[in-house]
Design an enzyme around this catalytic site. Structure first.
Site, PDB file in Angstrom:
ATOM      1  N   TRP A 171       0.855  -1.090   0.048  1.00  8.96           N
ATOM      2  CA  TRP A 171       0.151   0.096  -0.027  1.00  8.96           C
ATOM      3  C   TRP A 171       0.268   1.023  -0.070  1.00  8.96           C
ATOM      4  CZ3 TRP A 171      -4.962   2.148   0.446  1.00  8.96           C
ATOM      5  CH2 TRP A 171      -5.332   3.223   1.523  1.00  8.96           C
ATOM      6  N   ASN A 197       0.057   5.847  -0.003  1.00  8.70           N
ATOM      7  CA  ASN A 197      -0.301   6.946   0.583  1.00  8.70           C
ATOM      8  C   ASN A 197       0.470   8.006   0.374  1.00  8.70           C
ATOM      9  OD1 ASN A 197      -0.435   6.217   3.170  1.00  8.70           O
ATOM     10  ND2 ASN A 197      -1.162   7.822   3.681  1.00  8.70           N
ATOM     11  N   ASP A 198       0.408   9.026   1.038  1.00  5.73           N
ATOM     12  CA  ASP A 198       1.239   9.979   0.393  1.00  5.73           C
ATOM     13  C   ASP A 198       2.908  10.186   0.089  1.00  5.73           C
ATOM     14  OD1 ASP A 198      -0.996  10.926   2.427  1.00  5.73           O
ATOM     15  OD2 ASP A 198       0.164  12.415   4.022  1.00  5.73           O
ATOM     16  N   GLN A 206       4.023   6.811   1.846  1.00  7.29           N
ATOM     17  CA  GLN A 206       3.717   6.234   3.099  1.00  7.29           C
ATOM     18  C   GLN A 206       3.293   5.252   2.688  1.00  7.29           C
ATOM     19  OE1 GLN A 206       2.082   7.734   6.838  1.00  7.29           O
ATOM     20  NE2 GLN A 206       4.384   8.238   5.739  1.00  7.29           N
ATOM     21  N   SER A 245       4.171  11.075   7.872  1.00  2.00           N
ATOM     22  CA  SER A 245       4.311  11.756   6.297  1.00  2.00           C
ATOM     23  C   SER A 245       5.372  12.663   7.091  1.00  2.00           C
ATOM     24  CB  SER A 245       2.940  12.471   5.763  1.00  2.00           C
ATOM     25  OG  SER A 245       2.668  11.508   5.129  1.00  2.00           O
ATOM     26  N   ARG A 283       0.538  16.922  13.236  1.00  2.00           N
ATOM     27  CA  ARG A 283       1.718  16.278  12.170  1.00  2.00           C
ATOM     28  C   ARG A 283       1.977  16.382  10.847  1.00  2.00           C
ATOM     29  NH1 ARG A 283      -3.896  13.501  12.638  1.00  2.00           N
ATOM     30  NH2 ARG A 283      -4.449  13.620  11.252  1.00  2.00           N
ATOM     31  N   ASP A 284       2.556  15.881   9.655  1.00  2.00           N
ATOM     32  CA  ASP A 284       3.168  15.800   8.988  1.00  2.00           C
ATOM     33  C   ASP A 284       4.198  17.499   8.763  1.00  2.00           C
ATOM     34  OD1 ASP A 284       1.581  13.702   8.066  1.00  2.00           O
ATOM     35  OD2 ASP A 284      -0.075  14.944   7.663  1.00  2.00           O
ATOM     36  N   GLU A 338      -4.084  18.162   6.701  1.00  3.07           N
ATOM     37  CA  GLU A 338      -3.170  17.187   6.757  1.00  3.07           C
ATOM     38  C   GLU A 338      -1.790  18.450   5.500  1.00  3.07           C
ATOM     39  OE1 GLU A 338      -4.816  13.730   7.740  1.00  3.07           O
ATOM     40  OE2 GLU A 338      -5.165  13.775   6.112  1.00  3.07           O
ATOM     41  N   TRP A 369      -8.864   9.690   0.579  1.00  4.69           N
ATOM     42  CA  TRP A 369      -9.815   8.451   1.781  1.00  4.69           C
ATOM     43  C   TRP A 369     -10.516   7.755   1.739  1.00  4.69           C
ATOM     44  CZ3 TRP A 369      -5.468   6.005   4.416  1.00  4.69           C
ATOM     45  CH2 TRP A 369      -4.384   6.752   4.163  1.00  4.69           C
TER      46      TRP A 369
END
Ligand code: FRU
Length: 490
Positions: free
Chosen positions: A38, A40-41, A57, A101, A166-167, A222, A304
């Site tokens: 998988w 993501n970002d 990610q 992230s 975060r991030d 985010e 998402w």
């Protein structure tokens, strides 16, 4: 600095063994997919030691989100990627709940610094918390700082969240200071972006809040990015839980806040707000500065809301968007596929000033690997509606319809093969300008990225339609003149 521990070795062994089972032809032509599992970002997007590095990610062990690792790939042209071994695994007390992230900064001493969010799982005494961590390395192997986390949420001013923090997007200023912006959520449930400064990347001080959602643009912000572009300052954020209003759709979105930034006081004055991408599948974009000065953005070509329902047709899941050059024009943030893209052009087919009305195919214009620009000349035609259908067979098509009188484009994939009752349409402003309207479509097997009027607005969407559906047709409600330039890609 701590030693590499077992979870990273395990992830590297696993991806080495599993990735060889995936034939290259299973993947898109030029969009980056996870080595296995998988994605993501986009994370840590940078130019370092003569090539672009892109981290992501990553949950290597399944095609669904799980304990977050950082995957890694490198490229010289942003289109052909070489996989590197997994860069980070959740293997210390500071990030036991996942390496979320973050970003990468080439350091003056030649090393590469990764700044990321370490998640600390909920314990019997407290809730899950998020803190900022650092790992430094040579572009392949990274050692986590012994002092992690380097920004503890306990150090934040009162009113900010310790579990939504975060991030970090970090950069180095000319004066030798490191800065970073990170997402947070205020006590009143408003997304906010916080700015920090550091001399060495290891000890950070909180400076101020750059901007917040002000009850308009979602509840948690985010994946921020913050950079100058042609005399203006751009703050990119990906809000959760947005209300639909004006051009913004409900739910997870991407927003660009344009304004002015005072480098001395660090005050950001917001002047305009626009969506970054109007499509069904685009989120959490990150930018970097190319060696020639271009600002290049890449996003997660997913969302998402829709990823949960998306079919898992491949041993991997999810992909990045096409890298795009950003520019300011007409007071807006505009996007174009990176110019390196032209190296993928193979056979080119051109139709100039063809007139269409009845549903028409044009010789040589078909396929699912295509960079096609369609220019409409509606003036004086009496034409109010134009439709382009792609990824077409007897049962399926993706519809792009231009309502020329209203200046609106409808992107509709509800006949695109999805068996799920999720959002499939978007309505986007698309006006005729100087007598024409241009649509540039990049098709790479299971995705389409549509750039309206040279990237004034962009619609990015996955298309679940079978690859054998490769027809493209044009139709209008009155005779309409078009130019079509189609480059087959390879
Ligand atoms: C955005 C995001 C980030 C977080 C990461 C976790 O898509 O939710 O805020 O760091 O994904 O994988």
């Amino acid at each position: 600095m701590s030693k590499t521990t077992l979870p990273l070795d395990r992830a590297r062994d696993f991806e080495r063994e599993q990735s060889i089972l995936i034939p290259a032809g299973d993947r898109p032509l030029f969009h980056l997919t996870p080595l296995v599992g998988w994605m993501n970002d986009p994370n840590g997007f940078c130019w370092y030691n003569g090539q672009y590095h892109l981290f992501y990610q990553y949950h290597p062990y399944s095609r669904s989100w799980g304990p977050m690792h950082w995957g890694h790939a490198v490229s010289r042209d942003l289109l052909h990627w070489t996989y590197m071994p997994c860069a980070l695994a959740p293997d210390t007390a500071a990030d036991a709940g996942g390496c979320f992230s973050g970003s990468a900064v080439p350091m003056p001493d030649g090393r590469l610094m990764l700044v990321y969010t370490g998640v600390q799982p909920a314990s019997t005494v407290g809730r899950e918390t998020q803190a900022q961590c650092v790992a430094i390395g040579d572009g392949a192997d990274f050692e986590k700082a012994a002092g992690n986390p380097v920004i503890d949420p306990a150090s934040l001013p009162a009113g900010y969240s310790a579990c939504d923090f975060r991030d970090p997007k970090a950069w180095l200023e000319d004066d030798g200071s490191y800065y970073l912006v990170a997402g947070n959520r205020q006590a009143q449930r408003q997304g906010a972006i916080l700015l920090f400064r550091s001399d060495d990347g290891l000890k950070w001080e909180f400076l101020l809040e750059i901007d917040s959602s002000r009850e308009e643009y979602g509840r948690m912000w985010e994946c921020p990015d913050f950079f100058p572009l042609e005399g203006r300052q751009v703050l990119l954020v990906s809000p959760q839980e947005m209300h639909a209003r004006e051009e913004f759709h409900a739910g997870y979105g991407t927003v660009a806040l344009l304004g002015d930034y005072d480098r001395k006081t660090h005050a950001f004055t917001r002047e305009q707000v626009q969506p970054v991408d109007h499509g069904l599948n685009f989120y959490a974009p990150q930018t970097t500065r190319a060696p020639d000065g271009r600002r290049i953005m890449i996003g997660w070509m997913d969302n998402w809301e829709t990823c949960k329902e998306a079919p898992r047709r491949h041993p991997w899941y999810a992909q990045m968007s096409t890298p795009r050059e950003l520019r300011m024009e007409k007071g807006r943030l505009m996007q174009r596929p990176v110019r390196e893209f032209e190296s993928l052009w193979q056979d080119t087919v051109r139709h100039e000033r063809v007139t269409v009305q009845e549903e028409t195919r044009l010789p040589g214009v078909q396929g699912r690997l295509l960079d096609m620009t369609v220019t409409l000349y509606p003036e004086g035609s009496g034409c109010r509606r134009f439709s382009l259908r792609l990824a077409r067979d007897e049962r399926h098509f993706i519809l792009v319809r231009c309502d020329l009188a209203r200046g609106e484009l409808v992107f509709d994939r509800s006949r695109g093969g999805s068996l799920r009752d999720i959002a499939h349409t978007r309505h986007v402003p698309a006006e005729v300008q100087d007598g024409k309207l241009t649509l540039r479509l990049l098709l790479d097997k299971e995705s389409v990225e549509l750039f309206i009027n040279d990237g004034e607005r962009v619609v990015t969407s996955l298309i679940p339609t079978p690859l054998t559906a490769d027809g493209i047709t044009f139709a209008a409600d009155a005779p309409l003149q078009l130019d079509v330039e189609a480059h087959h890609l390879g």
